[in-house]
Design a protein around this motif. Structure first.
Motif, mmCIF file in Angstrom:
data_model
loop_
_atom_site.group_PDB
_atom_site.id
_atom_site.type_symbol
_atom_site.label_atom_id
_atom_site.label_comp_id
_atom_site.label_asym_id
_atom_site.label_seq_id
_atom_site.Cartn_x
_atom_site.Cartn_y
_atom_site.Cartn_z
ATOM 1 N N LYS A 166 -12.304 0.834 21.525
ATOM 2 C CA LYS A 166 -12.289 1.249 20.127
ATOM 3 C C LYS A 166 -10.862 1.496 19.645
ATOM 4 O O LYS A 166 -9.982 1.827 20.427
ATOM 5 C CB LYS A 166 -13.090 2.545 19.960
ATOM 6 C CG LYS A 166 -14.592 2.334 19.943
ATOM 7 C CD LYS A 166 -15.258 3.647 19.634
ATOM 8 C CE LYS A 166 -16.744 3.475 19.463
ATOM 9 N NZ LYS A 166 -17.391 4.775 19.206
ATOM 10 N N ASP A 167 -10.662 1.380 18.303
ATOM 11 C CA ASP A 167 -9.318 1.543 17.741
ATOM 12 C C ASP A 167 -8.710 2.907 18.045
ATOM 13 O O ASP A 167 -7.496 3.047 18.130
ATOM 14 C CB ASP A 167 -9.367 1.357 16.216
ATOM 15 C CG ASP A 167 -9.430 -0.112 15.851
ATOM 16 O OD1 ASP A 167 -9.467 -0.942 16.779
ATOM 17 O OD2 ASP A 167 -9.460 -0.411 14.653
ATOM 18 N N ASP A 168 -9.593 3.927 18.178
ATOM 19 C CA ASP A 168 -9.013 5.260 18.403
ATOM 20 C C ASP A 168 -8.589 5.460 19.855
ATOM 21 O O ASP A 168 -8.084 6.511 20.223
ATOM 22 C CB ASP A 168 -9.964 6.374 17.952
ATOM 23 C CG ASP A 168 -11.343 6.232 18.561
ATOM 24 O OD1 ASP A 168 -11.545 5.280 19.336
ATOM 25 O OD2 ASP A 168 -12.200 7.078 18.263
ATOM 26 N N SER A 175 -8.015 -0.332 8.157
ATOM 27 C CA SER A 175 -8.202 -0.645 9.589
ATOM 28 C C SER A 175 -8.046 -2.145 9.829
ATOM 29 O O SER A 175 -7.438 -2.573 10.821
ATOM 30 C CB SER A 175 -9.592 -0.215 10.053
ATOM 31 O OG SER A 175 -9.705 1.175 9.957
ATOM 32 N N ASP A 215 -4.364 3.217 17.042
ATOM 33 C CA ASP A 215 -4.507 2.297 15.906
ATOM 34 C C ASP A 215 -5.333 2.951 14.809
ATOM 35 O O ASP A 215 -5.079 2.752 13.609
ATOM 36 C CB ASP A 215 -5.181 0.993 16.368
ATOM 37 C CG ASP A 215 -4.279 0.193 17.304
ATOM 38 O OD1 ASP A 215 -3.177 0.675 17.633
ATOM 39 O OD2 ASP A 215 -4.689 -0.917 17.716
ATOM 40 N N HIS A 216 -6.313 3.722 15.213
ATOM 41 C CA HIS A 216 -7.168 4.403 14.239
ATOM 42 C C HIS A 216 -6.356 5.441 13.454
ATOM 43 O O HIS A 216 -6.492 5.539 12.226
ATOM 44 C CB HIS A 216 -8.342 5.085 14.965
ATOM 45 C CG HIS A 216 -9.277 5.792 14.037
ATOM 46 N ND1 HIS A 216 -10.110 5.130 13.173
ATOM 47 C CD2 HIS A 216 -9.482 7.132 13.829
ATOM 48 C CE1 HIS A 216 -10.811 6.017 12.473
ATOM 49 N NE2 HIS A 216 -10.447 7.239 12.859
ATOM 50 N N ARG A 221 -5.212 -3.728 12.117
ATOM 51 C CA ARG A 221 -5.619 -4.528 13.275
ATOM 52 C C ARG A 221 -4.951 -5.911 13.224
ATOM 53 O O ARG A 221 -4.419 -6.410 14.213
ATOM 54 C CB ARG A 221 -7.145 -4.661 13.301
ATOM 55 C CG ARG A 221 -7.713 -4.857 14.700
ATOM 56 C CD ARG A 221 -9.230 -4.914 14.694
ATOM 57 N NE ARG A 221 -9.819 -3.732 14.095
ATOM 58 C CZ ARG A 221 -10.711 -3.719 13.087
ATOM 59 N NH1 ARG A 221 -11.135 -4.804 12.566
ATOM 60 N NH2 ARG A 221 -11.193 -2.610 12.597
ATOM 61 N N GLN A 266 -5.660 5.429 9.357
ATOM 62 C CA GLN A 266 -5.897 6.573 8.458
ATOM 63 C C GLN A 266 -4.655 6.862 7.621
ATOM 64 O O GLN A 266 -4.760 7.148 6.422
ATOM 65 C CB GLN A 266 -6.258 7.814 9.282
ATOM 66 C CG GLN A 266 -7.697 7.783 9.793
ATOM 67 C CD GLN A 266 -8.066 9.060 10.547
ATOM 68 O OE1 GLN A 266 -7.276 9.564 11.340
ATOM 69 N NE2 GLN A 266 -9.277 9.546 10.288
#
Lengths: 281, 93
Positions: free
Chosen positions: B2-4, B72, B53-54, B76, B58
């Protein structure tokens, strides 16, 4: 006190960017080529040359260039010899003046401000410079633009304008041009506006490219980001500077306005660049 | 991943110079220079080795006043391109 080298009949003495160059050459024909090619850098006397060359023409006609620390470089013809000599001088200037940021660019003066024409070889720097010296610009270089990062000023490197092709009829070659198998070298004495010999600030950077298909020249303004990338791509000694020379390219790009110029008819192209300089002033 | 959980960082030998609101990225290992537009330069400026990335998405959402999904996607895409150019590498948290 070091001995003073006085110009003799068999010696050509040059001074450029504070570097003294002695070229000893017994061949009068080659000396004439050197004199015409480097007239604006010639000096009557230098104290202990920084670069000391000897040039010899062999019985077979080939020309050998010697310098301490340099393996002899042999040329078959005059144009190749001039290229070999200038190539070595430019590399040595970069070694000895590491404080300067050397760009592969032509440089000209207009109303006290500097113009650089940045391009790869064969894209029209010299021809455009030849056009501009007929439009009020004074000549500084057609090939090498050394820039002091501290002051952001361009220094002159006024060798002969070196054209690879015959220029258009509107801007004919002068009578004293040196023709070699490689190029036409226009002595600075034939430049109608003369040579500018002092460092000056850059006002405009033009990234030029000759477009033989175009009827008229065109210009696009570009931002400092693109200009910085293009300047960096044409830097000769970036690694001599901090941050691999990127900081200097960015500083130069921020200090002036930059344009992408597609050149066509020489007179129109010169007028277009002259207009850019006038508007920016 | 996941991005986070993804963190992007510059690879070794990268030199960055801000030019106006854009940036130049010099890859000294490969002898290449890349010009980043203002958005990519802003994203690059947020790569501190800690932010995911998350987190960056934000911040982009807030800075440019766009919804998080759009931000996002932009983040990405930008980071993917820069990774393909081998100036960034992705690691897990």
């Amino acid at each position: 006190m070091k001995p003073t080298e006085i110009h003799s009949d068999e010696t050509v003495l040059l001074k450029t960017l504070g570097i003294g160059i002695r070229i000893r050459c017994k061949d009068s024909g080659l000396r004439e080529i050197l004199t015409r090619n480097f007239r604006a850098m010639q000096t009557k006397a230098i104290v202990e040359p920084d670069l000391d060359y000897t040039v010899e023409r062999t019985s077979s006609g080939s020309i050998t260039l010697h310098r301490d620390g340099l393996l002899p470089v042999r040329a078959r013809m005059e144009g190749e010899f001039v290229y070999n000599l200038e190539h070595d001088v430019v590399i040595e200037l970069q070694r000895r003046r590491r404080d300067l940021y050397f760009l592969h660019a032509a440089a000209l003066e207009f109303n006290g401000k500097g113009l650089i024409l940045v391009a790869q070889s064969g894209h029209g720097k010299s021809t455009t410079a030849w056009g501009l010296v007929h439009a009020g610009f004074r000549y500084m270089s057609d090939e090498l633009a050394p820039i002091a990062p501290s002051s952001l000023k361009i220094h002159p490197y006024p060798h002969a304008i070196c054209l690879k092709k015959i220029p258009p009829q509107s801007h004919p070659l002068p009578g004293n041009v040196v023709r070699t198998e490689r190029a036409f070298h226009i002595p600075t004495t034939s430049i109608p506006t003369g040579v500018w010999k002092r460092p000056i600030p850059i006002q405009v950077a033009c990234f030029v490219r000759y477009d033989p298909q175009a009827r008229t020249p065109s210009v696009d303004s570009i931002g400092p980001g693109e200009a910085g990338a293009r300047l960096y791509a044409n830097a000769l000694n970036p690694l001599a500077h901090r941050s691999s020379g990127l900081t200097e390219a960015a500083r130069i790009a921020r200090s002036c306005r930059s344009f992408r110029v597609s050149t066509a008819d020489l007179r129109q192209s010169a007028e277009l660049i002259q207009k850019l300089m006038t508007e920016e002033a | 991943m996941k991005d986070d959980n993804i963190i992007h960082t510059p690879v070794e030998g990268i030199v960055v110079e801000k030019v106006g609101n854009e940036a130049l990225v010099l890859d000294t290992a490969r002898g290449k220079i890349h010009q980043l537009n203002s958005t990519a330069a802003y994203i690059w400026s947020l790569l501190d080795g800690v932010r995911s990335d998350h987190d960056i998405a934000q911040m982009v959402s807030s800075e440019f006043d766009i919804d998080l999904e759009t931000a996002s996607k932009d983040v990405r895409t930008t980071l993917q391109v820069l990774t393909e150019l081998e100036v960034l590498k992705a690691t897990g948290r």
